[in-house]
Design a protein around this motif. Structure first.
Motif, PDB file in Angstrom:
ATOM      1  N   GLY A  43     -16.885 -39.252  -6.802  1.00  0.00           N
ATOM      2  CA  GLY A  43     -16.555 -39.531  -5.409  1.00  0.00           C
ATOM      3  C   GLY A  43     -15.076 -39.437  -5.103  1.00  0.00           C
ATOM      4  N   ARG A  44     -14.273 -39.268  -6.130  1.00  0.00           N
ATOM      5  CA  ARG A  44     -12.827 -39.192  -5.939  1.00  0.00           C
ATOM      6  C   ARG A  44     -12.225 -38.393  -7.082  1.00  0.00           C
ATOM      7  NH1 ARG A  44     -10.115 -44.613  -4.483  1.00  0.00           N
ATOM      8  NH2 ARG A  44     -11.169 -44.049  -2.565  1.00  0.00           N
ATOM      9  N   GLU A  45     -11.229 -37.569  -6.755  1.00  0.00           N
ATOM     10  CA  GLU A  45     -10.482 -36.856  -7.786  1.00  0.00           C
ATOM     11  C   GLU A  45      -9.368 -37.774  -8.279  1.00  0.00           C
ATOM     12  OE1 GLU A  45      -9.101 -32.882  -7.341  1.00  0.00           O
ATOM     13  OE2 GLU A  45     -10.913 -32.289  -6.279  1.00  0.00           O
ATOM     14  N   PRO A  46      -9.198 -37.859  -9.593  1.00  0.00           N
ATOM     15  CA  PRO A  46      -8.158 -38.744 -10.115  1.00  0.00           C
ATOM     16  C   PRO A  46      -6.764 -38.141  -9.969  1.00  0.00           C
ATOM     17  CG  PRO A  46      -9.186 -37.571 -11.910  1.00  0.00           C
ATOM     18  CD  PRO A  46      -9.948 -37.209 -10.652  1.00  0.00           C
ATOM     19  N   ARG A  47      -5.797 -38.991  -9.777  1.00  0.00           N
ATOM     20  CA  ARG A  47      -4.397 -38.564  -9.786  1.00  0.00           C
ATOM     21  C   ARG A  47      -3.937 -38.496 -11.234  1.00  0.00           C
ATOM     22  NH1 ARG A  47      -1.186 -40.960  -4.807  1.00  0.00           N
ATOM     23  NH2 ARG A  47      -2.839 -40.870  -3.257  1.00  0.00           N
ATOM     24  N   LEU A  48      -2.848 -37.818 -11.459  1.00  0.00           N
ATOM     25  CA  LEU A  48      -2.326 -37.656 -12.809  1.00  0.00           C
ATOM     26  C   LEU A  48      -2.064 -39.005 -13.466  1.00  0.00           C
ATOM     27  CD1 LEU A  48      -1.323 -35.905 -15.100  1.00  0.00           C
ATOM     28  CD2 LEU A  48       0.882 -35.770 -13.949  1.00  0.00           C
ATOM     29  N   GLY A  49      -1.451 -39.929 -12.746  1.00  0.00           N
ATOM     30  CA  GLY A  49      -1.182 -41.252 -13.298  1.00  0.00           C
ATOM     31  C   GLY A  49      -2.446 -41.992 -13.692  1.00  0.00           C
ATOM     32  N   THR A  50      -3.496 -41.807 -12.923  1.00  0.00           N
ATOM     33  CA  THR A  50      -4.779 -42.439 -13.226  1.00  0.00           C
ATOM     34  C   THR A  50      -5.374 -41.854 -14.500  1.00  0.00           C
ATOM     35  OG1 THR A  50      -5.180 -42.853 -10.876  1.00  0.00           O
ATOM     36  CG2 THR A  50      -7.097 -42.920 -12.343  1.00  0.00           C
ATOM     37  N   ILE A  51      -5.280 -40.540 -14.656  1.00  0.00           N
ATOM     38  CA  ILE A  51      -5.783 -39.903 -15.870  1.00  0.00           C
ATOM     39  C   ILE A  51      -5.044 -40.434 -17.095  1.00  0.00           C
ATOM     40  CG2 ILE A  51      -5.996 -37.716 -17.134  1.00  0.00           C
ATOM     41  CD1 ILE A  51      -6.414 -36.350 -14.405  1.00  0.00           C
ATOM     42  N   VAL A  52      -3.744 -40.560 -16.998  1.00  0.00           N
ATOM     43  CA  VAL A  52      -2.944 -41.076 -18.117  1.00  0.00           C
ATOM     44  C   VAL A  52      -3.360 -42.504 -18.455  1.00  0.00           C
ATOM     45  CG1 VAL A  52      -0.597 -41.716 -18.839  1.00  0.00           C
ATOM     46  CG2 VAL A  52      -1.000 -39.537 -17.671  1.00  0.00           C
ATOM     47  N   GLU A  59      -8.368 -44.602 -25.306  1.00  0.00           N
ATOM     48  CA  GLU A  59      -7.867 -43.994 -26.545  1.00  0.00           C
ATOM     49  C   GLU A  59      -8.454 -42.597 -26.757  1.00  0.00           C
ATOM     50  OE1 GLU A  59      -8.391 -46.775 -29.758  1.00  0.00           O
ATOM     51  OE2 GLU A  59      -7.089 -48.247 -28.805  1.00  0.00           O
ATOM     52  N   VAL A  60      -8.364 -41.785 -25.688  1.00  0.00           N
ATOM     53  CA  VAL A  60      -8.790 -40.392 -25.741  1.00  0.00           C
ATOM     54  C   VAL A  60      -7.650 -39.524 -25.203  1.00  0.00           C
ATOM     55  CG1 VAL A  60     -11.247 -40.924 -25.455  1.00  0.00           C
ATOM     56  CG2 VAL A  60      -9.867 -40.452 -23.443  1.00  0.00           C
ATOM     57  N   THR A  61      -7.756 -38.219 -25.406  1.00  0.00           N
ATOM     58  CA  THR A  61      -6.740 -37.303 -24.897  1.00  0.00           C
ATOM     59  C   THR A  61      -7.118 -36.821 -23.495  1.00  0.00           C
ATOM     60  OG1 THR A  61      -7.828 -35.343 -25.790  1.00  0.00           O
ATOM     61  CG2 THR A  61      -6.267 -36.483 -27.246  1.00  0.00           C
ATOM     62  N   GLN A  62      -6.126 -36.277 -22.798  1.00  0.00           N
ATOM     63  CA  GLN A  62      -6.397 -35.710 -21.482  1.00  0.00           C
ATOM     64  C   GLN A  62      -7.393 -34.557 -21.610  1.00  0.00           C
ATOM     65  OE1 GLN A  62      -3.290 -36.300 -22.642  1.00  0.00           O
ATOM     66  NE2 GLN A  62      -2.146 -37.428 -21.108  1.00  0.00           N
ATOM     67  N   GLU A  64      -9.860 -34.337 -23.586  1.00  0.00           N
ATOM     68  CA  GLU A  64     -11.221 -34.871 -23.694  1.00  0.00           C
ATOM     69  C   GLU A  64     -11.805 -35.206 -22.323  1.00  0.00           C
ATOM     70  OE1 GLU A  64     -12.093 -37.499 -27.275  1.00  0.00           O
ATOM     71  OE2 GLU A  64      -9.894 -37.430 -27.275  1.00  0.00           O
ATOM     72  N   LEU A  65     -10.976 -35.751 -21.447  1.00  0.00           N
ATOM     73  CA  LEU A  65     -11.474 -36.105 -20.119  1.00  0.00           C
ATOM     74  C   LEU A  65     -11.587 -34.883 -19.197  1.00  0.00           C
ATOM     75  CD1 LEU A  65      -9.853 -39.550 -19.202  1.00  0.00           C
ATOM     76  CD2 LEU A  65     -12.105 -39.060 -20.128  1.00  0.00           C
ATOM     77  N   CYS A  66     -10.894 -33.826 -19.536  1.00  0.00           N
ATOM     78  CA  CYS A  66     -10.929 -32.613 -18.711  1.00  0.00           C
ATOM     79  C   CYS A  66     -11.674 -31.484 -19.414  1.00  0.00           C
ATOM     80  CB  CYS A  66      -9.505 -32.185 -18.373  1.00  0.00           C
ATOM     81  SG  CYS A  66      -8.624 -33.392 -17.380  1.00  0.00           S
ATOM     82  N   THR A  67     -12.539 -31.822 -20.332  1.00  0.00           N
ATOM     83  CA  THR A  67     -13.311 -30.836 -21.082  1.00  0.00           C
ATOM     84  C   THR A  67     -14.082 -29.913 -20.155  1.00  0.00           C
ATOM     85  OG1 THR A  67     -13.561 -32.311 -22.966  1.00  0.00           O
ATOM     86  CG2 THR A  67     -15.171 -30.554 -22.769  1.00  0.00           C
ATOM     87  N   GLY A  68     -13.931 -28.616 -20.402  1.00  0.00           N
ATOM     88  CA  GLY A  68     -14.699 -27.634 -19.649  1.00  0.00           C
ATOM     89  C   GLY A  68     -14.120 -27.247 -18.310  1.00  0.00           C
ATOM     90  N   ILE A  69     -12.961 -27.777 -17.947  1.00  0.00           N
ATOM     91  CA  ILE A  69     -12.341 -27.444 -16.665  1.00  0.00           C
ATOM     92  C   ILE A  69     -11.118 -26.571 -16.939  1.00  0.00           C
ATOM     93  CG2 ILE A  69     -11.236 -28.319 -14.582  1.00  0.00           C
ATOM     94  CD1 ILE A  69     -12.671 -31.002 -15.114  1.00  0.00           C
ATOM     95  N   SER A  70     -11.080 -25.409 -16.352  1.00  0.00           N
ATOM     96  CA  SER A  70      -9.891 -24.562 -16.466  1.00  0.00           C
ATOM     97  C   SER A  70      -9.726 -23.755 -15.183  1.00  0.00           C
ATOM     98  CB  SER A  70      -9.981 -23.651 -17.694  1.00  0.00           C
ATOM     99  OG  SER A  70     -11.083 -22.792 -17.592  1.00  0.00           O
ATOM    100  N   TRP A  71      -8.566 -23.165 -15.026  1.00  0.00           N
ATOM    101  CA  TRP A  71      -8.233 -22.431 -13.817  1.00  0.00           C
ATOM    102  C   TRP A  71      -8.129 -20.954 -14.154  1.00  0.00           C
ATOM    103  CZ3 TRP A  71      -8.185 -23.270  -8.817  1.00  0.00           C
ATOM    104  CH2 TRP A  71      -7.455 -22.444  -7.972  1.00  0.00           C
ATOM    105  N   ASN A  72      -8.842 -20.115 -13.404  1.00  0.00           N
ATOM    106  CA  ASN A  72      -8.775 -18.674 -13.573  1.00  0.00           C
ATOM    107  C   ASN A  72      -7.690 -18.151 -12.640  1.00  0.00           C
ATOM    108  OD1 ASN A  72      -9.175 -15.840 -13.250  1.00  0.00           O
ATOM    109  ND2 ASN A  72     -11.228 -16.082 -14.105  1.00  0.00           N
ATOM    110  N   VAL A  73      -6.564 -17.738 -13.206  1.00  0.00           N
ATOM    111  CA  VAL A  73      -5.418 -17.316 -12.412  1.00  0.00           C
ATOM    112  C   VAL A  73      -5.740 -16.077 -11.582  1.00  0.00           C
ATOM    113  CG1 VAL A  73      -3.034 -16.496 -12.542  1.00  0.00           C
ATOM    114  CG2 VAL A  73      -3.799 -18.318 -14.044  1.00  0.00           C
ATOM    115  N   LYS A  74      -6.432 -15.121 -12.181  1.00  0.00           N
ATOM    116  CA  LYS A  74      -6.732 -13.870 -11.468  1.00  0.00           C
ATOM    117  C   LYS A  74      -7.666 -14.093 -10.278  1.00  0.00           C
ATOM    118  CE  LYS A  74      -5.930 -10.890 -15.388  1.00  0.00           C
ATOM    119  NZ  LYS A  74      -6.484  -9.936 -16.332  1.00  0.00           N
ATOM    120  N   LYS A  75      -8.680 -14.909 -10.468  1.00  0.00           N
ATOM    121  CA  LYS A  75      -9.659 -15.138  -9.406  1.00  0.00           C
ATOM    122  C   LYS A  75      -9.309 -16.321  -8.518  1.00  0.00           C
ATOM    123  CE  LYS A  75     -13.506 -13.019 -11.827  1.00  0.00           C
ATOM    124  NZ  LYS A  75     -14.863 -13.176 -12.318  1.00  0.00           N
ATOM    125  N   GLN A  76      -8.273 -17.088  -8.895  1.00  0.00           N
ATOM    126  CA  GLN A  76      -7.844 -18.250  -8.127  1.00  0.00           C
ATOM    127  C   GLN A  76      -8.982 -19.238  -7.890  1.00  0.00           C
ATOM    128  OE1 GLN A  76      -4.467 -18.906  -6.845  1.00  0.00           O
ATOM    129  NE2 GLN A  76      -4.217 -17.522  -8.569  1.00  0.00           N
TER     130      GLN A  76
END
Length: 82
Positions: A43-52, A59-62, A64-76
């Motif tokens: 229901g809400r996108e987290p801010r960077l500070g919230t993710i940290v 006790e996980v890495t960023q 791990e919480l962002c698994t499977g999400i990436s940005w395709n630069v060519k297709k935007q």
């Protein structure tokens, strides 16, 4: 699936693995339990500070919480990996 939905799945999984309630996680992160609930439901996108904060409390890495999400630069656009 939107990035926030993918993040929600990862957050819920990490919290369950850590065996903490939403209320306890909120206390550890200085966030209200309803904020944790919104994040876990997508229901809400987290801010960077919230993710940290969440990563530190769980006790996980960023990654791990962002698994499977990436940005395709060519297709935007976001691309998702399972």
């Amino acid at each position: 699936m939107k990035p926030r939905d993918r993040f929600a799945v990862s957050l819920r999984k990490a919290r369950k693995k850590a065996e903490v309630s939403q209320e306890e996680l909120g206390f550890r992160c200085d966030l209200h339990r309803t904020e944790i609930s919104l994040l876990e439901r997508g229901g809400r996108e987290p801010r960077l500070g919230t993710i940290v904060k969440l990563c530190s409390a769980l006790e996980v890495t960023q990654e791990e919480l962002c698994t499977g999400i990436s940005w395709n630069v060519k297709k935007q656009k976001f691309i998702y990996k399972k």
